[in-house]
Design a protein around this motif. Structure first.
Motif, PDB file in Angstrom:
ATOM      1  N   ASP A  60       0.851  -1.126   0.171  1.00 30.52           N
ATOM      2  CA  ASP A  60       0.102   0.067   0.020  1.00 30.52           C
ATOM      3  C   ASP A  60       0.820   1.299  -0.202  1.00 30.52           C
ATOM      4  N   SER A  61       2.142   1.207   0.600  1.00 33.89           N
ATOM      5  CA  SER A  61       2.937   2.353   0.507  1.00 33.89           C
ATOM      6  C   SER A  61       3.522   2.448  -0.782  1.00 33.89           C
ATOM      7  N   GLN A  62       3.445   1.528  -1.622  1.00 35.08           N
ATOM      8  CA  GLN A  62       4.078   1.676  -2.770  1.00 35.08           C
ATOM      9  C   GLN A  62       2.974   2.037  -3.914  1.00 35.08           C
ATOM     10  N   CYS A  63       1.870   2.516  -3.778  1.00 31.65           N
ATOM     11  CA  CYS A  63       0.729   2.758  -4.523  1.00 31.65           C
ATOM     12  C   CYS A  63       0.700   3.728  -5.445  1.00 31.65           C
ATOM     13  N   THR A  64       1.752   4.274  -6.074  1.00 31.51           N
ATOM     14  CA  THR A  64       1.768   5.348  -7.011  1.00 31.51           C
ATOM     15  C   THR A  64       2.878   4.668  -7.861  1.00 31.51           C
ATOM     16  N   LYS A  65       2.719   5.265  -9.383  1.00 28.22           N
ATOM     17  CA  LYS A  65       3.307   4.624 -10.436  1.00 28.22           C
ATOM     18  C   LYS A  65       4.933   4.561 -10.090  1.00 28.22           C
ATOM     19  N   ALA A  66       5.465   5.646  -9.513  1.00 25.26           N
ATOM     20  CA  ALA A  66       6.863   5.722  -9.067  1.00 25.26           C
ATOM     21  C   ALA A  66       7.275   4.911  -8.258  1.00 25.26           C
ATOM     22  N   ALA A  67       6.564   4.718  -7.266  1.00 24.42           N
ATOM     23  CA  ALA A  67       7.036   3.840  -6.198  1.00 24.42           C
ATOM     24  C   ALA A  67       6.717   2.465  -6.470  1.00 24.42           C
ATOM     25  N   ALA A  68       5.692   1.814  -7.343  1.00 25.39           N
ATOM     26  CA  ALA A  68       5.595   0.692  -7.932  1.00 25.39           C
ATOM     27  C   ALA A  68       6.735   0.334  -8.927  1.00 25.39           C
TER      28      ALA A  68
END
Length: 109
Positions: A60-68
């Motif tokens: 859930d903490s990686q739920c942006t395109k950049a973080a994913a």
């Protein structure tokens, strides 16, 4: 009787300080397990050129395109794939709509 009374007091204090917080923590863990996000992506391999579309689970903490992308790229690299792009972040209730498109690469990496 006095010793029994002291023992009971310490037992209650122990329950309040250790056991109750532990029970609370364990009760909240199932909710944390559901804290996931899904990213659709495109990846490639060279020699010969191969492309694939897939869907991967990220936290859930990686739920942006950049973080994913940052989380998924090393996973794909281990399998010999290079991440080209994160196409979209997909809500859990929409996973069924992309499962067929991802085929063998649905939740593989």
């Amino acid at each position: 009787m006095l010793l029994n009374n002291i023992f009971e007091t310490h037992k209650i204090a122990f329950m309040k300080k250790l056991v109750l917080p532990l029970i609370f923590a364990l009760a909240t863990l199932p909710g944390l397990a559901d804290a996931a996000c899904y990213a659709s992506y495109k990846a490639k391999r060279d020699n010969p050129l191969k492309l694939h579309f897939g869907v991967a689970e990220v936290s859930d903490s990686q739920c942006t395109k950049a973080a994913a992308a940052k989380a998924l790229s090393p996973r794909l690299e281990k399998a010999g794939w290079h991440l080209l792009s994160i196409v979209a972040m997909i809500p859990k209730d929409k996973l069924g709509e992309v499962k067929a498109d991802a085929g063998d690469y649905f939740l593989r990496y």
